[in-house]
Design a protein around this motif. Structure first.
Motif, PDB file in Angstrom:
ATOM      1  N   SER A  52      34.116  16.334   1.308  1.00  0.00           N
ATOM      2  CA  SER A  52      34.893  17.376   1.979  1.00  0.00           C
ATOM      3  C   SER A  52      34.036  18.265   2.878  1.00  0.00           C
ATOM      4  CB  SER A  52      35.630  18.235   0.946  1.00  0.00           C
ATOM      5  OG  SER A  52      34.701  18.947   0.155  1.00  0.00           O
ATOM      6  N   GLY A  53      32.741  17.978   2.949  1.00  0.00           N
ATOM      7  CA  GLY A  53      31.855  18.752   3.809  1.00  0.00           C
ATOM      8  C   GLY A  53      31.203  19.942   3.136  1.00  0.00           C
ATOM      9  N   HIS A  54      31.474  20.127   1.850  1.00  0.00           N
ATOM     10  CA  HIS A  54      30.830  21.220   1.115  1.00  0.00           C
ATOM     11  C   HIS A  54      29.436  20.796   0.674  1.00  0.00           C
ATOM     12  CE1 HIS A  54      35.094  22.530   0.494  1.00  0.00           C
ATOM     13  NE2 HIS A  54      34.523  23.630   0.935  1.00  0.00           N
ATOM     14  N   ILE A  55      28.543  21.760   0.608  1.00  0.00           N
ATOM     15  CA  ILE A  55      27.173  21.486   0.187  1.00  0.00           C
ATOM     16  C   ILE A  55      27.021  21.823  -1.289  1.00  0.00           C
ATOM     17  CG2 ILE A  55      26.086  21.709   2.452  1.00  0.00           C
ATOM     18  CD1 ILE A  55      25.441  24.651   1.635  1.00  0.00           C
ATOM     19  N   TYR A  56      26.087  21.122  -1.940  1.00  0.00           N
ATOM     20  CA  TYR A  56      25.847  21.360  -3.362  1.00  0.00           C
ATOM     21  C   TYR A  56      24.438  20.906  -3.718  1.00  0.00           C
ATOM     22  CZ  TYR A  56      26.606  16.350  -4.015  1.00  0.00           C
ATOM     23  OH  TYR A  56      26.503  14.979  -3.941  1.00  0.00           O
ATOM     24  N   VAL A  57      23.971  21.355  -4.859  1.00  0.00           N
ATOM     25  CA  VAL A  57      22.668  20.948  -5.384  1.00  0.00           C
ATOM     26  C   VAL A  57      22.937  19.863  -6.427  1.00  0.00           C
ATOM     27  CG1 VAL A  57      20.588  21.678  -6.615  1.00  0.00           C
ATOM     28  CG2 VAL A  57      21.697  23.250  -5.016  1.00  0.00           C
ATOM     29  N   PRO A  58      22.513  18.612  -6.175  1.00  0.00           N
ATOM     30  CA  PRO A  58      22.818  17.524  -7.099  1.00  0.00           C
ATOM     31  C   PRO A  58      21.902  17.456  -8.323  1.00  0.00           C
ATOM     32  CG  PRO A  58      21.597  16.668  -5.239  1.00  0.00           C
ATOM     33  CD  PRO A  58      21.838  18.142  -4.970  1.00  0.00           C
TER      34      PRO A  58
END
Length: 121
Positions: free
Chosen positions: A101-107
């Motif tokens: 969805s284009g959201h950023i996150y820390v995997p």
């Protein structure tokens, strides 16, 4: 648990040994443990990427979960342009990812920074 290993000053030969061991295990049909890592030649290079503001950003994003860059900038009380620049740099070094969805996150559950104080002879 997913861990990103960040090394500073580790000779390329040591990294190639790890790769050789994994390749040999794969060729013999053995199990291979996944390894995710990035390396920096020296502390100056590491410091250029992992600034105090970027560590703050990483912690806030991990705590919040996936966000837009705009939402992250608002949460941090920082200008969008500066947060976008930091996010772009951290994405280049595999610290942050973008979802469908284009959201950023820390995997990562953990970022393990290693700085050997001695070198192998």
């Amino acid at each position: 648990m997913s861990v990103l290993e960040v090394t500073v000053g580790v000779p390329i030969e040591r990294k190639m040994e790890r790769f050789g061991t994994a390749l040999q295990a794969a060729m013999e049909g053995g199990a291979i443990m996944p390894h995710f890592g990035v390396g920096f030649a020296n502390m100056a290079q590491f410091g250029d990427v992992f600034t105090p503001k970027r560590w703050e950003l990483i912690k806030a994003l991990k705590a919040a979960g996936p966000l837009s860059i705009y939402a992250l900038a608002k949460r941090l009380g920082r200008h969008y342009r500066n947060v976008h620049k930091d996010v772009s740099a951290l994405m280049e070094w595999m610290v942050i990812e973008k979802d469908a969805s284009g959201h950023i996150y820390v995997p990562w559950d953990e970022i393990d920074v290693r700085l050997p104080l001695t070198t192998a002879a």
